[in-house]
Design an enzyme around this catalytic site. Structure first.
Site, PDB file in Angstrom:
ATOM      1  CB  ALA A  68      -0.870  -0.017   1.248  1.00  0.00           C
ATOM      2  N   GLY A 107       0.813  -5.188   0.780  1.00  0.00           N
ATOM      3  CA  GLY A 107      -0.348  -5.317  -0.110  1.00  0.00           C
ATOM      4  C   GLY A 107       0.020  -5.844  -1.476  1.00  0.00           C
ATOM      5  CD  GLU A 110      -2.219  -8.006   2.486  1.00  0.00           C
ATOM      6  OE1 GLU A 110      -1.982  -6.797   2.307  1.00  0.00           O
ATOM      7  OE2 GLU A 110      -2.963  -8.421   3.378  1.00  0.00           O
ATOM      8  CD  GLU A 130       1.438  -6.008   5.230  1.00  0.00           C
ATOM      9  OE1 GLU A 130       2.308  -6.874   5.503  1.00  0.00           O
ATOM     10  OE2 GLU A 130       0.767  -6.048   4.193  1.00  0.00           O
TER      11      GLU A 130
HETATM   12  N1  T1G Z   1       4.588   3.616   0.064  1.00  0.00           N
HETATM   13  C1  T1G Z   1       5.001   4.863  -0.243  1.00  0.00           C
HETATM   14  N2  T1G Z   1       6.295   5.185  -0.510  1.00  0.00           N
HETATM   15  C2  T1G Z   1       7.184   4.182  -0.444  1.00  0.00           C
HETATM   16  C3  T1G Z   1       6.830   2.856  -0.125  1.00  0.00           C
HETATM   17  C4  T1G Z   1       5.452   2.595   0.132  1.00  0.00           C
HETATM   18  N3  T1G Z   1       5.016   1.367   0.403  1.00  0.00           N
HETATM   19  N4  T1G Z   1       7.962   2.106  -0.133  1.00  0.00           N
HETATM   20  C5  T1G Z   1       8.963   2.922  -0.451  1.00  0.00           C
HETATM   21  N5  T1G Z   1       8.506   4.166  -0.646  1.00  0.00           N
HETATM   22  C6  T1G Z   1       9.283   5.332  -1.049  1.00  0.00           C
HETATM   23  C7  T1G Z   1      10.358   5.707  -0.049  1.00  0.00           C
HETATM   24  O1  T1G Z   1       9.818   6.544   0.951  1.00  0.00           O
HETATM   25  C8  T1G Z   1      11.359   6.422  -0.949  1.00  0.00           C
HETATM   26  O2  T1G Z   1      10.808   7.722  -1.219  1.00  0.00           O
HETATM   27  C9  T1G Z   1      11.283   5.631  -2.244  1.00  0.00           C
HETATM   28  O3  T1G Z   1      10.011   4.968  -2.232  1.00  0.00           O
HETATM   29  C10 T1G Z   1      12.371   4.611  -2.375  1.00  0.00           C
HETATM   30  O4  T1G Z   1      12.329   3.828  -1.181  1.00  0.00           O
HETATM   31  C11 T1G Z   1      -2.757  -3.306   2.864  1.00  0.00           C
HETATM   32  C12 T1G Z   1      -1.409  -1.668   4.550  1.00  0.00           C
HETATM   33  C13 T1G Z   1      10.309  -1.369  -1.600  1.00  0.00           C
HETATM   34  C14 T1G Z   1      12.276  -2.548  -0.588  1.00  0.00           C
HETATM   35  O5  T1G Z   1       6.577  -2.214   3.945  1.00  0.00           O
HETATM   36  O6  T1G Z   1      10.720  -1.836   1.990  1.00  0.00           O
HETATM   37  O7  T1G Z   1       0.891  -2.813   2.274  1.00  0.00           O
HETATM   38  O8  T1G Z   1      12.697   9.101  -0.295  1.00  0.00           O
HETATM   39  O9  T1G Z   1      14.713   4.224  -0.513  1.00  0.00           O
HETATM   40  O10 T1G Z   1      15.979   0.941  -1.003  1.00  0.00           O
HETATM   41  O11 T1G Z   1      -1.644  -4.949   4.051  1.00  0.00           O
HETATM   42  O12 T1G Z   1      11.168   0.966  -0.037  1.00  0.00           O
HETATM   43  O13 T1G Z   1      12.607   8.552  -2.737  1.00  0.00           O
HETATM   44  O14 T1G Z   1      10.927  10.113  -1.719  1.00  0.00           O
HETATM   45  O15 T1G Z   1      13.350   2.322   0.483  1.00  0.00           O
HETATM   46  O16 T1G Z   1      15.010   0.475  -3.329  1.00  0.00           O
HETATM   47  C15 T1G Z   1       3.942  -2.477   3.101  1.00  0.00           C
HETATM   48  C16 T1G Z   1       8.253  -0.561   2.272  1.00  0.00           C
HETATM   49  C17 T1G Z   1       3.105  -1.241   3.181  1.00  0.00           C
HETATM   50  C18 T1G Z   1       7.456  -1.755   1.777  1.00  0.00           C
HETATM   51  C19 T1G Z   1      12.576  -0.458  -1.918  1.00  0.00           C
HETATM   52  N6  T1G Z   1       5.101  -2.209   2.242  1.00  0.00           N
HETATM   53  N7  T1G Z   1       9.302  -0.206   1.311  1.00  0.00           N
HETATM   54  O17 T1G Z   1      13.773  -0.167  -1.253  1.00  0.00           O
HETATM   55  O18 T1G Z   1      14.082   2.261  -1.942  1.00  0.00           O
HETATM   56  S1  T1G Z   1       1.724  -1.440   4.265  1.00  0.00           S
HETATM   57  C20 T1G Z   1       6.346  -2.073   2.763  1.00  0.00           C
HETATM   58  C21 T1G Z   1      10.475  -0.866   1.294  1.00  0.00           C
HETATM   59  C22 T1G Z   1       0.641  -2.439   3.399  1.00  0.00           C
HETATM   60  C23 T1G Z   1      -1.409  -3.809   3.265  1.00  0.00           C
HETATM   61  C24 T1G Z   1      -0.623  -2.858   4.106  1.00  0.00           C
HETATM   62  C25 T1G Z   1      11.506  -0.353   0.334  1.00  0.00           C
HETATM   63  C26 T1G Z   1      11.654  -1.200  -0.952  1.00  0.00           C
HETATM   64  P1  T1G Z   1      11.826   8.953  -1.515  1.00  0.00           P
HETATM   65  P2  T1G Z   1      13.684   3.174  -0.679  1.00  0.00           P
HETATM   66  P3  T1G Z   1      14.811   0.862  -1.920  1.00  0.00           P
END
Ligand code: T1G
Length: 697
Positions: A68, A107, A110, A130
């Site tokens: 998400a 997500g 998922e 999450e």
């Molecule tokens: N949403 C919004 N922005 C995100 C994002 C996300 N999920 N993930 C990364 N970014 C932005 C981050 O802030 C940065 O922004 C840029 O992308 C590059 O990130 C319904 C509710 C995917 C492994 O936990 O683990 O799904 O600083 O530097 O090193 O059940 O980002 O460039 O402006 O980390 O290549 C679950 C979190 C959400 C994944 C990539 N998802 N992200 O790593 O790049 S909750 C996560 C990461 C959810 C559902 C629930 C990593 C990455 P900026 P980065 P990277």
């Protein structure tokens, strides 16, 4: 192949009767509302189009859907929600295939789980992350993942937010096929054509219960998991709630399990930890945004690394580079020290391989990248040399003067000093613009944090490549200014000083440590001192029993290494409060006519943590840290400040800066000038500002 309807984020390409929906929403294809809307609309049309016999979901850029959009998490969900998208996919009358590269997380995984088949590239990784954000998979992940990989594997992945590689995914049935990194779409098209040609059944994860049977027959698996991980989950709210959601996957029919998941999700987001953990997530992604540093600089190539000193720190530092395939030359002053240092490194890699953390080939490759020398001339061609010898200014200046004369022009020279003046060290060279601090934390091959210490002489051409290199070795490199203790040690020193002061008022070391470990630190100041050794900076010749630490050292109670320090230690280094230490403290106070008093938990918190907040305000005022959230990244990743509190600055705002100021004013009246409230703290209270939002430039 024909390009058909496409919106700006989701494009439809028809390959005969196979429809490919390709999402391109940088940077990580997060399932934002716009992406969800376009996917939902296109999928609805494809479900109704009888000329389409299969659908492939794929993404452009660096990764499959990375979950998400975390920026939307604080707001009420807007339809189409991911769960609604998933239901549309799962109920499809035709096969939907997820083509995964990069990271299918949260997500994103998922959504892939609601597809009928999943294909991943060799280098892809999948996880339900999450819990690291203080929540739970809210789009069916807690109900579908156990149905695919089984309860034990699902608990491990969900409650630790673990990401697993493609091979492990395939071995656990999470993906059906693996493609080469450069041919994912072709592999997905071939897979889809085979499905259609063979009219294979639609595998709906929701209909499967075979992998739940073991847990149905042995529900004790959940309590066993809780007990086995109680220590790791200490202080965290989300893991337990995630366990309950997985329990519902076993005990309830699918649709009721989804309802339970939604109920538990709502329960979690009502608490303070999700916001704090999501703040910490974004704080770590602010650290490489440096005001005034050009963002389009050509990357500097680091092909050879030198490390001076093969001790604990030097060896750990060297491993960081050898592990990513960079040749490292370790310089020592004697063959015995060199052999010992290289031996420690070799044994570490071999131990990691024997535990399955890395392969034998990886261990041997890393060891192969290391060589030792006694001749400084062997560092001449290094692009970066990191000095890691003991903390003595004269010794360091001598080493840097010799490095300066030996190492090629354009190379960067870094010191691993934890508090000495980097500018003074640089003054021993003719290249002060290229002399920086790289303050690693012990164990240097494990701890994520590196403080990159910048002096006014350093050029952007030196700083930018070092920050990039820090990320390349898997670290969290935070840029800080020069100054005693830089940022982290300067702040944590306040906790140490107040801990020692509390002993002189009636507290015992274990009282202080217990309060701080209950707060969420992994260790208190006294256990840390015992681990590091009480005799750092102590000398038997000069010791006159003037402090409790002196008396302990004089009685050979120098910490874990002597089996006793503030605590007594058994053969397994298990600590117990020491009656002898209690007597030493009691006698010390009696001799000084100090009447010990009862000191409660709240006072220990206020005395140990609020002065840290106050010192951090001074660090910000002096510009030693670029922004308050950088300080939070340092305190969480270098000193174990509980991540579920967001960080020291975020915590201060949760307590309320007015309260922090009032306590500091009280401490100033009781303890004097050193507790004087920082001007920034007073300013923020008068303006009603937020400390964790403060940035310098
Ligand atoms: N949403 C919004 N922005 C995100 C994002 C996300 N999920 N993930 C990364 N970014 C932005 C981050 O802030 C940065 O922004 C840029 O992308 C590059 O990130 C319904 C509710 C995917 C492994 O936990 O683990 O799904 O600083 O530097 O090193 O059940 O980002 O460039 O402006 O980390 O290549 C679950 C979190 C959400 C994944 C990539 N998802 N992200 O790593 O790049 S909750 C996560 C990461 C959810 C559902 C629930 C990593 C990455 P900026 P980065 P990277």
């Amino acid at each position: 192949m024909t390009q058909s309807a496409s919106n700006e984020l989701v494009s439809l390409i028809l390959h005969g009767d196979i429809a490919v929906l390709s999402t391109d929403s940088p940077p990580v294809n997060a399932l934002s509302l716009a992406v969800r809307q376009q996917l939902y609309t296109q999928l609805q049309q494809l479900m109704a189009d009888n000329s389409v016999h299969a659908v492939i979901l794929i993404c452009e850029g660096r990764t499959f859907f990375a979950g998400a959009d975390i920026k939307e998490l604080g707001a009420p969900p807007v339809s189409p929600k991911i769960s609604e998208l998933n239901a549309l996919i799962e109920d499809s009358p035709k096969p939907v295939i997820a083509a995964i590269h990069g990271n299918a997380l949260g997500g994103g995984l998922e959504l892939a789980l609601s597809c009928h088949y999943r294909i991943a590239t060799q280098s892809a990784r999948c996880g339900l992350t999450e819990v690291t954000l203080g929540i739970l998979p809210g789009a069916g992940g807690t109900q579908r993942l156990p149905r695919v990989v089984g309860v034990a594997k699902a608990l491990d992945m969900i409650c630790f937010g673990k990401r697993i590689g493609a091979q492990e995914c395939q071995a656990n049935g999470l993906v059906d096929a693996i493609a080469a990194d450069d041919s994912l779409l072709d592999a997905a098209l071939d897979f889809a054509r085979t499905l259609v040609a063979e009219d294979r059944p639609l595998l709906r994860v929701r209909e499967r219960r075979d992998h739940l049977r073991e847990a149905e027959e042995n529900p004790a698996v959940f309590q066993q998991f809780r007990t086995a991980n109680a220590k790791k989950f200490k202080g965290l709210v989300a893991p337990e709630i995630n366990i309950q959601a997985v329990e519902a996957a076993v005990s309830l029919p699918f649709d009721e399990g989804l309802k339970k998941e939604k109920e538990l999700y709502t329960q979690l987001v009502a608490g303070p930890q999700p916001a704090a953990l999501q703040y910490a997530f974004f704080a770590e992604r602010q650290i490489d945004k440096i005001p005034g540093l050009p963002t389009d600089m050509a990357p500097k190539e680091f092909s050879k690394i030198g490390v001076v000193g093969a001790g604990t720190m030097g060896g750990g530092i060297a491993m960081n580079f050898a592990s990513i395939g960079l040749p490292v030359t370790l310089l020592e002053t004697s063959q015995e020290a060199l052999d010992r240092g290289l031996g420690v490194i070799r044994r570490h890699y071999e131990s990691s391989a024997s535990k399955g953390r890395i392969s034998d080939a990886q261990a041997q490759a890393a060891i192969g990248h290391l060589r030792g020398t006694l001749d400084i001339a062997d560092l001449a061609e290094c692009d970066l040399v990191i000095e890691a010898v003991f903390e003595n200014m004269a010794v360091k200046k001598d080493i840097f003067a010799r490095l300066d004369k030996t190492v090629k022009a354009g190379a960067i020279l870094a010191t691993n000093t934890s508090f000495l003046d980097v500018e003074e060290i640089a003054s021993a060279t003719r290249r002060p613009d290229a002399v920086v601090g790289m303050h690693f934390f012990s164990p240097a091959n494990i701890m994520k944090l590196v403080e990159v210490v910048r002096t006014p002489q350093n050029s952007p051409q030196v700083i930018a490549p070092l920050l990039a290199l820090g990320k390349r070795i898997g670290k969290i490199p935070v840029l800080v200014g020069n100054g005693y203790g830089f940022v982290g040690n300067r702040i944590i020193n306040q906790r140490k000083l107040q801990g020692q002061a509390l002993l002189l008022e009636g507290a015992m070391p274990w009282d202080v440590d217990r309060v701080l470990t209950d707060f969420g630190f992994p260790m208190g100041p006294f256990a840390m001192s015992d681990m590091a050794g009480l005799d750092i900076g102590w000398s038997v010749e000069q010791s006159r029993g003037e402090t409790i630490r002196d008396i302990l050292c004089e009685q050979d109670r120098r910490g874990q290494k002597t089996g006793a320090g503030y605590y007594d230690y058994d053969a397994n280094r298990r600590a117990t409060p020491s009656p002898l230490t209690e007597k030493i403290i009691g006698d010390f106070l009696a001799e000084k006519n100090i009447k010990p008093r009862q000191i409660g938990t709240e006072e220990i918190i206020e005395r140990c943590i609020y002065p840290m907040i106050n010192e951090a305000c001074k660090v910000l005022e002096e510009g030693v840290a670029i922004r308050a959230s950088d300080i939070d990244v340092i305190m969480v990743n270098g000193y174990g400040f509980p991540r579920y509190c967001g960080g020291l600055m975020y915590f201060a705002d949760q307590v309320g800066l007015s309260k922090v100021l009032a306590i500091m004013q009280k401490l100033e009246s009781e303890l004097g000038e050193t507790m004087k409230p920082a001007a920034l703290l007073e300013k923020l209270v008068s303006e009603g500002g937020k400390l964790h939002k403060i940035t310098n430039g």
